[in-house]
Write an enzyme that holds these catalytic residues in place. Structure first.
Site, PDB file in Angstrom:
ATOM      1  CD  GLU A 258      82.180 -39.073  98.312  1.00 51.34           C
ATOM      2  OE1 GLU A 258      83.536 -39.238  97.351  1.00 51.34           O
ATOM      3  OE2 GLU A 258      82.282 -40.500  98.857  1.00 51.34           O
TER       4      GLU A 258
ATOM      5  CE  LYS B 209      84.378 -43.224 100.805  1.00 47.31           C
ATOM      6  NZ  LYS B 209      84.238 -42.148  99.396  1.00 47.31           N
TER       7      LYS B 209
ATOM      8  CG  ASP C 184      71.561 -54.160 105.387  1.00 48.29           C
ATOM      9  OD1 ASP C 184      72.093 -53.228 105.567  1.00 48.29           O
ATOM     10  OD2 ASP C 184      71.415 -55.579 107.206  1.00 48.29           O
TER      11      ASP C 184
ATOM     12  CG  HIS D 151      86.406 -35.389  93.905  1.00 49.99           C
ATOM     13  ND1 HIS D 151      85.419 -36.023  95.079  1.00 49.99           N
ATOM     14  CD2 HIS D 151      86.511 -36.485  93.748  1.00 49.99           C
ATOM     15  CE1 HIS D 151      85.089 -36.899  95.171  1.00 49.99           C
ATOM     16  NE2 HIS D 151      86.333 -37.923  94.090  1.00 49.99           N
TER      17      HIS D 151
END
Length: 419
Positions: free
Chosen positions: A79, A259, A275, A372
């Site tokens: 991302e 998130k 993990d 972004h």
């Protein structure tokens, strides 16, 4: 599926041949799988039906200071802007002394779930009266962890329904994440319960909701250090606190808030060989611990200081599993330069808080898209076929014309090449 019978018994080359014979891929596509495979033997060791390695970019987050030590943090993510944001948030806190982090406790939990229970009270009484022997049984199933100072620590029982009772086992797994170790212990305890109580067992399995493996990070930022583009630090701090409050009140906002935190945590956990799916599951369960899903972090203003805090279940290991067999993981551990699983946990929870700070800071000032956009436009340029020497020009023209779509990018690239 025809042609794929006993696919797992075939070697790597044979599996790829099947893909061609069954017209799933052409020879050129299979060649791409071979080029990317890198180390087929390692792939065969790690997963079933291996065909290739799927690569993701790895970069370094900078500026992260935790408990007075500065770290380079390897992060694996696809991302755009995640690593830039982590470094930015960490840099803000670095300038005012860095993060403080602490381990609350480090135990892993597992469950032996009893089914068809006829008398829950009697079963719980058995657990209580035989706690010592049940713990001994667990430790005997994995004596090596006891020799290293770990082992089973305590038991508790919970009635989940009239016919279902969970016996929870807490284990000090030392430097490992401990899943296989814990499952071995749980299965041994289950056999003891079966033999002594004639009790049906539904399952014996660890829990990824690691509420006995909590770690916290905090930071304090003078509000005047937050001033930006003519906006006072006091106003930005107030907006950050309000954004944090919103994530406590609204699950729709909380999901996106969390998130953003996990953007950093997952990327660092993946790079460390741990993990990330287990960590993600546990974090989101913890976000709903009081009955409503909420933001994992909290920001608030006290006097002239913005304070941030983040507590997470974070059961990470420094040995075992893929950590011990993937060569790049060893390189990443050397880059991170930590001593033991506890230190790793303090680094990664602090990274999550840095990531969150950067995201909220952008949201309440210039908006999230500005940070972004440059990387997204670069990706867009590459996707339409721009070469290395053309990418910067395509991005610049897209910005100038306020365009964000692939059709426009293709037209710009076409015009550039004509010129």
């Amino acid at each position: 599926m025809d042609g794929f019978e006993k696919y797992y018994r075939k070697n790597w080359e044979q599996r790829l041949e099947v893909l061609i014979k069954q017209a799933k891929l052409n020879k050129q596509q299979v060649e791409l799988l071979k080029i990317n495979a890198q180390d087929p033997n390692l792939g065969e060791t790690m997963i079933e039906n291996f065909i290739t390695q799927y690569s993701l970019p790895e970069g370094l987050a900078l500026n992260l200071v935790v408990n007075d030590k500065e770290y380079l943090v390897p992060m694996v993510t696809e991302e755009p802007s995640v690593i830039a944001a982590a470094s930015h948030g960490a840099g803000i806190v670095k300038r005012v002394g860095g993060f403080r982090a602490k381990i609350h406790e480090r135990l892993m939990l597992g469950q032996v779930v009893c089914e068809n229970v006829s008398d829950a009270v009697a079963l719980q009484t058995y657990f209580k009266e035989n706690e010592s022997s049940l713990l001994d049984c667990a430790n005997q199933a994995h004596p090596s962890i006891v020799k290293r100072g770990g082992g089973a620590r305590w038991l508790r029982s919970r009635v989940l329904a009239a016919d279902l009772v969970s016996l929870d086992l807490a284990v000090d797994v030392q430097e490992a994440m401990g899943a296989n170790m814990l499952n071995t212990m749980l299965e041994a305890v289950a056999q003891k319960i079966i033999s002594e109580c004639n009790q049906d067992i539904l399952m014996s399995i660890l829990s990824n909701y690691a509420t006995e493996c909590l770690v916290s990070a905090t930071c304090q930022i003078p509000v005047n250090a937050l001033a930006k583009n003519g906006i006072s630090g006091e106003k930005i701090a107030a907006k950050l606190a309000q954004a944090s409050r919103l994530a406590q009140l609204d699950p729709y906002r909380a999901a996106t808030h969390n998130k953003g935190i996990m953007n950093g945590i997952d990327a660092a956990v993946l790079a460390s060989g741990n993990d990330w799916r287990a960590i993600e599951a546990g974090a989101h369960a913890y976000a709903a611990k009081d009955g409503q899903y909420r933001g994992l972090s909290q920001w608030y203003v006290e006097g002239e200081v913005l304070k941030g805090e983040l507590t997470l279940p974070l059961p990470l290991g420094s040995v075992g599993g893929s950590i011990s067999i993937v060569p790049l993981v060893k390189v990443n551990h050397d880059l991170l330069n930590f001593k033991g699983a506890k230190e790793l946990e303090t680094v990664i929870v602090s990274l999550g808080l840095a990531q969150n700070l950067a995201a909220l800071y952008a949201l309440v000032t210039e908006g999230i898209q500005k940070g972004h956009m440059s990387l997204q436009l670069k990706s867009l340029a590459v996707s339409v076929g721009a070469k290395d020497t053309e990418i910067a020009q395509v991005v610049q023209l897209l910005k100038q014309q306020g365009l964000r779509d692939s059709k426009s990018a293709k037209e710009i690239l076409k015009q550039l090449r004509k010129e």
